[in-house]
Motif scaffolding. Structure first.
Motif, PDB file in Angstrom:
ATOM      1  N   ALA A 195       4.058   5.620  -5.536  1.00 10.52           N
ATOM      2  CA  ALA A 195       4.075   5.555  -6.995  1.00 10.52           C
ATOM      3  C   ALA A 195       3.126   6.583  -7.599  1.00 10.52           C
ATOM      4  N   ILE A 196       1.935   6.715  -7.019  1.00  9.81           N
ATOM      5  CA  ILE A 196       0.961   7.690  -7.535  1.00  9.81           C
ATOM      6  C   ILE A 196       1.508   9.111  -7.405  1.00  9.81           C
TER       7      ILE A 196
ATOM      8  N   ARG B 144       0.820  -7.079  -3.807  1.00 11.25           N
ATOM      9  CA  ARG B 144      -0.589  -7.358  -3.519  1.00 11.25           C
ATOM     10  C   ARG B 144      -1.009  -8.727  -4.052  1.00 11.25           C
ATOM     11  N   LYS B 145      -0.478  -9.117  -5.204  1.00 16.13           N
ATOM     12  CA  LYS B 145      -0.846 -10.407  -5.785  1.00 16.13           C
ATOM     13  C   LYS B 145      -0.277 -11.577  -4.994  1.00 16.13           C
ATOM     14  N   ARG B 146       0.916 -11.413  -4.431  1.00 17.85           N
ATOM     15  CA  ARG B 146       1.566 -12.496  -3.705  1.00 17.85           C
ATOM     16  C   ARG B 146       1.056 -12.646  -2.284  1.00 17.85           C
TER      17      ARG B 146
ATOM     18  N   PHE C  26       4.681  -0.992 -10.098  1.00 19.51           N
ATOM     19  CA  PHE C  26       4.792  -2.395 -10.481  1.00 19.51           C
ATOM     20  C   PHE C  26       5.110  -3.266  -9.266  1.00 19.51           C
ATOM     21  N   VAL C  27       6.053  -2.809  -8.429  1.00 19.37           N
ATOM     22  CA  VAL C  27       6.424  -3.560  -7.225  1.00 19.37           C
ATOM     23  C   VAL C  27       5.237  -3.676  -6.278  1.00 19.37           C
TER      24      VAL C  27
ATOM     25  N   ARG D 155       0.829  -1.213   0.000  1.00 16.44           N
ATOM     26  CA  ARG D 155       0.000   0.000   0.000  1.00 16.44           C
ATOM     27  C   ARG D 155       0.863   1.262   0.000  1.00 16.44           C
ATOM     28  N   GLY D 156       1.931   1.254   0.840  1.00 15.27           N
ATOM     29  CA  GLY D 156       2.817   2.421   0.897  1.00 15.27           C
ATOM     30  C   GLY D 156       3.506   2.680  -0.424  1.00 15.27           C
TER      31      GLY D 156
END
Length: 245
Positions: free
Chosen positions: A13-14, A209-211, A203-204, A7-8
């Motif tokens: 990134a945004i 989040r997927k893992r 991307f990171v 989340r951080g």
């Protein structure tokens, strides 16, 4: 409250992507509104502009727009007192100004030139040097500039009667601390770098989040197992347990 993995990094990134877009957009708009002048690099020749510029020091040169000369500008100009093609000098007064100096007069405790009736502050001069070796009183004609070097005791200039003001058309280029064209290139590179870093962080964060394993909701707790002894001693539904006497 439990935060989602990545989340951080996602927030960072945004922020970086927005910042990079703002930098790139700002530089693009600035270049469209006021295109930076083309510049050239050169070397200072001589010591007439010491301590501001010394012999052999790198300088940046930009073309002078019509009417673009200001008091305090350092310029390369074709002057009658130099055998060189052009010489570096400082614009002290422009067309319509009155510039004068009397070595015998002191103003506020220091010797100073007088520009349009007011003492001229010249922080670029060394403190122990007088602003001129000779007295003068000149009204600068329209279309002319009054040029002097920073090393006043060891240079020639418009202050001498046989020289005088120089036509503004004789000014070849202006010396700038750093050209805007070069700043624009660095600004664009900075914007691209910020966008790339933001994209990598995004991307990171997505991979994180997927893992991450899915969390079990708090209202779906697993029921506790009943003791085996209790299950063995409990009667099946519809049956009566035997009682030994």
């Amino acid at each position: 409250m439990e935060h989602r993995p990545g989340r951080g990094r996602g927030i960072a990134a945004i922020v970086l992507l927005v910042l990079g877009a703002v930098i790139l957009g700002g530089v693009t708009v600035a270049k469209a509104v006021a295109p930076p002048a083309r510049y050239t690099e050169g070397k200072a020749v001589g010591w007439q502009m010491a301590p501001t510029y010394t012999n052999g020091e790198s300088i940046y040169l930009e073309p002078v727009a019509k009417g673009g000369l200001r008091r305090g500008d350092i310029v390369l100009a074709s002057v009658p007192w130099s055998l060189q093609k052009t010489q570096m000098n400082r614009v002290i007064a422009v067309g319509g100004d009155r510039i004068r100096y009397k070595p015998s007069s002191k103003i506020t405790g220091q010797y100073r030139l007088v520009l349009n009736g007011e003492p001229l502050d010249e922080p670029y001069l060394e403190q122990w040097k007088n602003p001129s070796a000779v007295a003068f009183d000149v009204k600068v004609p329209k279309g002319y500039v009054f040029l002097m070097a920073d090393n006043r005791m060891n240079s020639d200039g418009s202050q001498y009667a046989n020289n005088g003001p120089v036509p503004a058309a004789k000014v070849a280029s202006k010396v700038v601390a750093y050209p805007m064209a070069k700043l624009a290139v660095w600004g664009q590179l900075a914007g691209v770098l910020v966008v790339v870093v933001g994209g990598v962080l995004g991307f990171v964060a997505r991979r994180a989040r997927k893992r991450a394993p899915e969390a079990v909701p708090a209202d779906r707790s697993v029921p506790e197992a009943r003791p085996a002894a209790a299950e063995a001693g409990a009667a099946a539904p519809g049956e009566r347990a035997d009682v030994q006497s």
